[in-house]
Design an enzyme around this catalytic site. Structure first.
Site: not given
Ligand code: DX5
Ligand code: ZN
Length: 226
Positions: A10, A35, A37, A39, A68, A70, A139, A177
């Site tokens: 990620s 990956h 993320d 948000m 991903h 969110m 998750m 994840d």
């Molecule tokens: C959380 C994300 C993850 C996150 C994982 O909302 O979807 O992808 O970046 O981070 P680590 O591996 O540090 O837990």
């Molecule tokens: Zn993610």
């Protein structure tokens, strides 16, 4: 022989001031997917990456971009991220009222479609759409931030999804994840995961450490048997 696990670092944990270089470096270190993320400070309490950034990163790696989402609502952004160069697009069922339509839209754009299940989301939500997804993402933390602690109840959920996917007879990736490191990785692989997302554990130590970080995540138990 088992199926080799895929690693999806990620970039939330990458150096945002050198994002292109970091994507190239983690690709060279052995990442299978990148990956991303996304948000929106609405669906989750954080704000990260938009389609323009994905478009700018696209030339830095030929590996699949695993986006991903969110965000809520997700539908308008699905098209924007597809155009920007996403290969896989995953959405949370809670992000909008019409999951079936959103997944159909992703597939119609020629992209692989995924459903993401939060720690408290019933697995049954994915059942009606299992025939139209390429990926189920479990998750193992509550979404919004990197660096959180792995939630153990994810393991039983992965096992049950493994059964559901095997029973479907479809080639659906089972991705996990959150809080994945060299300790939790073998546990989720044993439970049936095929793709591991890892932010903190992939990018810690900077570029000189990436290859060793990914190797540690693959471990010696990097195959799923059965
Ligand atoms: C959380 C994300 C993850 C996150 C994982 O909302 O979807 O992808 O970046 O981070 P680590 O591996 O540090 O837990
Ligand atoms: Zn993610």
């Amino acid at each position: 022989m088992g199926v080799p696990v895929k690693l999806a670092p990620s970039i939330l944990s990458a150096d945002f001031a050198r994002l292109g270089e970091d994507v190239r470096a983690i690709d060279a270190a052995g990442a299978d997917w990148i990956h991303v993320d996304v948000m929106d400070n609405h669906f989750v309490p954080n704000l990260t990456i938009g389609p323009m950034v994905v478009k700018a990163l696209r030339p830095w790696s030929a590996k699949p971009f695993d986006v991903h989402l969110m965000v809520s609502p997700a539908d308008a952004l699905v098209e924007a991220f597809a155009e920007a160069g996403a290969d896989l697009l995953s959405v949370h069922p809670e992000a909008g009222p019409h999951l079936h339509r959103t997944l159909a839209r992703i597939s119609a754009l020629g992209k692989r479609a995924g459903v993401v299940l939060n720690p408290a989301t019933p697995l049954s939500l994915v059942e009606p759409v299992l025939d139209m997804v390429d990926l189920v993402l479990v998750m193992s933390v509550n979404p919004g931030f990197g660096g959180q602690t792995f939630i153990d109840s994810a393991l039983g959920r992965i096992e049950r999804l493994r059964q559901m996917i095997d029973a479907s007879g479809r080639a659906i990736e089972l991705e996990v994840d959150g809080g994945i490191d060299s300790v939790t990785a073998p546990r989720v692989i044993a439970a049936g995961a095929t793709v591991l997302v890892a932010g903190t554990a992939s990018f810690r130590g900077g570029p000189a450490s990436y290859a060793a970080n990914l190797k540690a995540l693959r471990g010696c138990g990097a195959s799923r048997h059965g």
